[in-house]
Every structure is written in C-alpha cells, then in structure tokens.
Design a protein around this motif. Sequence first.
Motif, PDB file in Angstrom:
ATOM      1  N   LEU A  25      16.422  10.298  51.434  1.00 35.43           N
ATOM      2  CA  LEU A  25      17.008   9.417  50.369  1.00 35.43           C
ATOM      3  C   LEU A  25      17.478   8.117  50.673  1.00 35.43           C
ATOM      4  O   LEU A  25      17.440   7.263  50.341  1.00 35.43           O
ATOM      5  CB  LEU A  25      17.875  10.302  49.477  1.00 35.43           C
ATOM      6  CG  LEU A  25      17.143  11.366  48.552  1.00 35.43           C
ATOM      7  CD1 LEU A  25      18.226  12.051  47.676  1.00 35.43           C
ATOM      8  CD2 LEU A  25      16.150  10.838  47.671  1.00 35.43           C
ATOM      9  N   ALA A  28      14.878   5.937  51.404  1.00 38.08           N
ATOM     10  CA  ALA A  28      14.199   5.676  50.216  1.00 38.08           C
ATOM     11  C   ALA A  28      14.961   4.367  49.535  1.00 38.08           C
ATOM     12  O   ALA A  28      14.224   3.658  49.005  1.00 38.08           O
ATOM     13  CB  ALA A  28      14.030   6.774  49.262  1.00 38.08           C
ATOM     14  N   ARG A  32      13.103   1.012  48.569  1.00 39.73           N
ATOM     15  CA  ARG A  32      13.271   0.429  47.200  1.00 39.73           C
ATOM     16  C   ARG A  32      14.002  -0.888  47.298  1.00 39.73           C
ATOM     17  O   ARG A  32      13.562  -1.779  46.405  1.00 39.73           O
ATOM     18  CB  ARG A  32      13.798   1.568  46.427  1.00 39.73           C
ATOM     19  CG  ARG A  32      13.757   1.438  44.965  1.00 39.73           C
ATOM     20  CD  ARG A  32      14.278   2.418  44.193  1.00 39.73           C
ATOM     21  NE  ARG A  32      15.716   2.949  44.488  1.00 39.73           N
ATOM     22  CZ  ARG A  32      15.785   4.151  45.218  1.00 39.73           C
ATOM     23  NH1 ARG A  32      14.735   5.024  45.479  1.00 39.73           N
ATOM     24  NH2 ARG A  32      17.084   4.281  45.616  1.00 39.73           N
ATOM     25  N   LEU A  96       8.227   4.888  56.281  1.00 39.66           N
ATOM     26  CA  LEU A  96       7.701   4.553  55.307  1.00 39.66           C
ATOM     27  C   LEU A  96       6.385   4.615  55.475  1.00 39.66           C
ATOM     28  O   LEU A  96       5.515   3.998  56.292  1.00 39.66           O
ATOM     29  CB  LEU A  96       7.716   2.982  55.217  1.00 39.66           C
ATOM     30  CG  LEU A  96       7.021   2.186  54.175  1.00 39.66           C
ATOM     31  CD1 LEU A  96       7.295   2.707  52.757  1.00 39.66           C
ATOM     32  CD2 LEU A  96       7.632   0.756  54.038  1.00 39.66           C
ATOM     33  N   ALA A 110       5.929   7.122  50.899  1.00 41.14           N
ATOM     34  CA  ALA A 110       6.898   8.259  51.113  1.00 41.14           C
ATOM     35  C   ALA A 110       7.764   7.991  52.189  1.00 41.14           C
ATOM     36  O   ALA A 110       7.507   7.214  53.261  1.00 41.14           O
ATOM     37  CB  ALA A 110       6.152   9.489  51.164  1.00 41.14           C
ATOM     38  N   VAL A 111       8.709   8.655  52.333  1.00 38.94           N
ATOM     39  CA  VAL A 111       9.751   8.729  53.578  1.00 38.94           C
ATOM     40  C   VAL A 111       9.715  10.094  54.089  1.00 38.94           C
ATOM     41  O   VAL A 111      10.149  11.006  53.040  1.00 38.94           O
ATOM     42  CB  VAL A 111      11.041   8.223  52.908  1.00 38.94           C
ATOM     43  CG1 VAL A 111      11.928   8.550  54.334  1.00 38.94           C
ATOM     44  CG2 VAL A 111      11.097   6.663  52.437  1.00 38.94           C
ATOM     45  N   ALA A 127      10.738  11.975  50.411  1.00 38.10           N
ATOM     46  CA  ALA A 127      11.029  11.214  49.381  1.00 38.10           C
ATOM     47  C   ALA A 127      10.229  10.106  48.977  1.00 38.10           C
ATOM     48  O   ALA A 127       9.672   9.609  49.525  1.00 38.10           O
ATOM     49  CB  ALA A 127      12.420  10.577  49.627  1.00 38.10           C
ATOM     50  N   PRO A 129      10.254   6.810  47.015  1.00 44.31           N
ATOM     51  CA  PRO A 129      11.163   5.839  46.539  1.00 44.31           C
ATOM     52  C   PRO A 129      11.086   5.303  45.364  1.00 44.31           C
ATOM     53  O   PRO A 129      12.174   4.957  44.451  1.00 44.31           O
ATOM     54  CB  PRO A 129      11.123   4.546  47.574  1.00 44.31           C
ATOM     55  CG  PRO A 129      10.380   5.482  48.929  1.00 44.31           C
ATOM     56  CD  PRO A 129       9.323   6.406  48.226  1.00 44.31           C
ATOM     57  N   VAL A 134      12.105  13.927  45.251  1.00 44.59           N
ATOM     58  CA  VAL A 134      12.294  14.316  46.482  1.00 44.59           C
ATOM     59  C   VAL A 134      11.842  15.789  46.647  1.00 44.59           C
ATOM     60  O   VAL A 134      12.430  16.636  45.960  1.00 44.59           O
ATOM     61  CB  VAL A 134      13.814  14.286  46.974  1.00 44.59           C
ATOM     62  CG1 VAL A 134      14.556  14.900  46.083  1.00 44.59           C
ATOM     63  CG2 VAL A 134      13.887  14.411  48.569  1.00 44.59           C
TER      64      VAL A 134
END
Length: 293
Positions: A25, A28, A32, A96, A110-111, A127, A129, A134
């Motif tokens: 997170l 993310a 973002r 990323l 996604a992360v 996660a 973003p 998640v």
Amino acid sequence: MTTNTASGTPPRAGTDPQLAVTAALAGADIVRSLCGTPVSRVDKGAGDFATAADLAAEQAIVDLLRTARPDDAVTGEESGRTGADRAERRWLVDPLCGTLNYAAGNLAVAVNVALRTGDRTTAAAVAAPFTGDVFWTDGTGAYVRRGAAAAFGTAASAGGSVSETAVPSPGTCLVDVNLDPPFPHAPAFRAVDLPAAPGFAARFRPRVVSTTLAVAWVASGQRAGYVTDGGDLRGSVHFAAGIALCEAAGCVVTGIDGRPLGTSTGGLIAAADADTHTALVEAIRSGERRSGI
C-alpha cells in the motif's frame, strides 16, 4: 467473485503478512500520487524502461522492509538484490507492474510484495493503486480488502479493515493471456496463438491487461484463468505474489504443460478450478499439435 465470507480481522500487526500489505500500500500511495505528472523514463534496454513512480515506489517499499526486517534480503525489480545471496528469507518487490500501461495513462497496474522463505512464498500482497483493492496471503489463506486505500487513506492505517476470503470462480469466462514476447516455448507454444486455438473461443473470452494484477484476479474470482509463457516464475518479482495468492485460494496452478511448478517446462497457468485448467491445457496442446510439435 468474492463472497462476503470475512476473516473478521486484518493481518495481525507485526507479522510478515501485515508488513507485506503495508509495504504494497505504501508503494500504491506513491504510484497513485504521481499519476498525471510528467513521465520521465529510465531506459533499461530492449524497449524496457522505468518511470519515476517505479523508482520512488520501490524505494519506499524497500525502506519499510529494511526497517522492519533488517536481517532479511531484498530483491527489487529496479534496485536488484541486496542482503546475503543465500538468505533464508528474501522479499521480492515489483513496485509497478504495468509500467507501460501507467506511462500511457492506463491505470491497470499493480504493486507486488512477496516474502520467499526457503523455496516457499510465506506472505504476499498485491495492491491495485487505482481501485484501492489489496489482495494478501499468509501462505495458507487468501484474502481481499476492497477499496482499502480509499477507505483508510494511507498505508500507515492498512491494518484497520476487514478482509474477505478470496473465492476463485470460473463464472466470468475471462482469461488473461500475456502476449508480451519473447515466447521461449515457440514454436510449440506462442501465447499470441492461444485465443485462436480450437475450443478456446467457444468457452473463454480472452483479455490482455499486461499486468500481473490479473493473477490476483484469478484468486478473487474476477478472472477464470491466466496464462503466460516464461521460465520458473515462482521466484519472480512479477509473479511470486500472484502465484502465492492463487495457490492459497485453491486455484489450480501449473506450468503451461500442465505439470506442477518446479517440475514443469515453465510458464504459468492459473485457473479458477480443475475444469478450467483442463480446458486451458487442452487449448495449449491443440496449438502444439497444429504446429506439428
């Protein structure tokens, strides 16, 4: 799709799954926040590149992991390997996944954060973003928290939500196929040929999002399956988290030859159930037969 069967608690504070969620997170948040800013590219060769978001997100994730687990090794997509080569515990970081999407303004990214302990992935988080979702696993169960980032604002508050059990389902009939070259198993198997294989179109609808977020979607019932070529992907920064999620959710996960990961020729099939897996393996083999292999 996922049901409302809740675990009742987030991953326990101080545990590896909680750290994986918090780290994913944190990445993310950065991905973002930098969306819409000018995209500077760092060339990595062969048409690949990183953006400022890749680099900043990875730095934030790695800093968190090193602070919380100073004795663990870390492998980041951008920064490479740190820590002892033979470390029993190694974190895998893909800050990323879907960089080209992101640079083009496509928000399907996604992360990924995963912990490999020996030859197993024992904790992982993926996660998304721009939806705030998640997905996470403690190595035994798989869970999803919808809108986690939106609901809780920052990674620091990641522990406050209830997670639903991730429930695979073939119901969407959607199968993501990674069409990015190279195709190491060609001519026997080329991912670009799979949607044209006999029986595929009669049962499935192909999708291409070019991010391993699609692997997590198989675990949560948003996709019936996922197929990609490649080598042994269990220790990949891109795939380890998604594979762990699918395995913990009860999906059928094999190489493209239908054999268990580690004994297969490579690649990945993640299927919501055995019937879907059988159909995907048969579609791949029908393509091999057409190629005369």
